[in-house]
Design a protein around this motif. Structure first.
Motif, PDB file in Angstrom:
ATOM      1  N   PHE A 138       0.947  -1.452   0.548  1.00  0.00           N
ATOM      2  CA  PHE A 138       0.046  -0.478   0.466  1.00  0.00           C
ATOM      3  C   PHE A 138       1.054   0.608   0.294  1.00  0.00           C
ATOM      4  O   PHE A 138       2.180   1.133   0.188  1.00  0.00           O
ATOM      5  CB  PHE A 138      -0.683   0.396   1.457  1.00  0.00           C
ATOM      6  CG  PHE A 138      -2.238  -0.409   1.086  1.00  0.00           C
ATOM      7  CD1 PHE A 138      -3.044  -0.968   0.215  1.00  0.00           C
ATOM      8  CD2 PHE A 138      -2.512  -2.338   1.541  1.00  0.00           C
ATOM      9  CE1 PHE A 138      -3.924  -1.575   0.370  1.00  0.00           C
ATOM     10  CE2 PHE A 138      -2.748  -3.183   1.779  1.00  0.00           C
ATOM     11  CZ  PHE A 138      -4.304  -2.988   1.117  1.00  0.00           C
ATOM     12  N   GLU A 186      -2.405   4.881   1.155  1.00  0.00           N
ATOM     13  CA  GLU A 186      -3.887   4.465   1.910  1.00  0.00           C
ATOM     14  C   GLU A 186      -3.509   3.736   3.019  1.00  0.00           C
ATOM     15  O   GLU A 186      -4.599   3.693   3.828  1.00  0.00           O
ATOM     16  CB  GLU A 186      -3.904   3.052   0.468  1.00  0.00           C
ATOM     17  CG  GLU A 186      -3.835   3.273  -1.165  1.00  0.00           C
ATOM     18  CD  GLU A 186      -2.822   2.547  -1.935  1.00  0.00           C
ATOM     19  OE1 GLU A 186      -4.033   1.705  -2.778  1.00  0.00           O
ATOM     20  OE2 GLU A 186      -1.981   1.853  -1.889  1.00  0.00           O
ATOM     21  N   GLU A 190      -5.244   6.361   4.848  1.00  0.00           N
ATOM     22  CA  GLU A 190      -6.888   6.173   5.015  1.00  0.00           C
ATOM     23  C   GLU A 190      -7.359   5.139   6.527  1.00  0.00           C
ATOM     24  O   GLU A 190      -8.113   5.530   6.723  1.00  0.00           O
ATOM     25  CB  GLU A 190      -7.234   6.143   3.391  1.00  0.00           C
ATOM     26  CG  GLU A 190      -8.332   6.901   3.300  1.00  0.00           C
ATOM     27  CD  GLU A 190      -8.727   6.866   1.804  1.00  0.00           C
ATOM     28  OE1 GLU A 190      -9.163   5.985   1.018  1.00  0.00           O
ATOM     29  OE2 GLU A 190      -7.994   7.378   0.785  1.00  0.00           O
ATOM     30  N   LYS A 191      -6.328   4.049   5.930  1.00  0.00           N
ATOM     31  CA  LYS A 191      -6.960   2.740   6.404  1.00  0.00           C
ATOM     32  C   LYS A 191      -6.736   2.870   7.569  1.00  0.00           C
ATOM     33  O   LYS A 191      -7.432   2.346   8.806  1.00  0.00           O
ATOM     34  CB  LYS A 191      -6.137   1.050   6.041  1.00  0.00           C
ATOM     35  CG  LYS A 191      -5.909   0.958   4.875  1.00  0.00           C
ATOM     36  CD  LYS A 191      -5.633  -0.373   4.730  1.00  0.00           C
ATOM     37  CE  LYS A 191      -5.859  -0.640   2.730  1.00  0.00           C
ATOM     38  NZ  LYS A 191      -7.130  -1.512   3.262  1.00  0.00           N
TER      39      LYS A 191
END
Length: 86
Positions: A44, A48, A51-52
């Motif tokens: 990732f 990303e 965000e996660k």
């Protein structure tokens, strides 16, 4: 062979290295292990992962940098110990 194929010995050493590193990663605290999993293994991007995990990118970079340093230091310690016993 044109010299690019690793010898059985080199393949074994590489396998041992990745096995050792896998064990070191498994023993990391959760936040470091998760970060290495997401970035190095799952591939990732920082965006990303941010965000996660709901963390900012600078925090992620710092965490990953520390995690990599721990893995590197533990691996080098292990390798040095191993060489001493050979």
């Amino acid at each position: 062979a044109d010299g690019t194929e690793p010898s059985p010995h080199e393949r074994l050493e590489r396998k041992e290295t990745s096995d050792i590193i896998s064990v070191i990663i498994e023993e990391l605290p959760d936040n470091y292990r998760n970060m290495i999993q997401l970035k190095e293994i799952d591939g990732f991007t920082y965006e990303e992962i941010a965000e996660k995990t709901n963390q900012n990118i600078n925090t992620l970079r710092a965490t990953l940098s520390r995690a990599r340093k721990i893995v590197r230091d533990k691996y080098l310690n292990y390798r040095d110990e191993y060489r001493r016993t050979e």
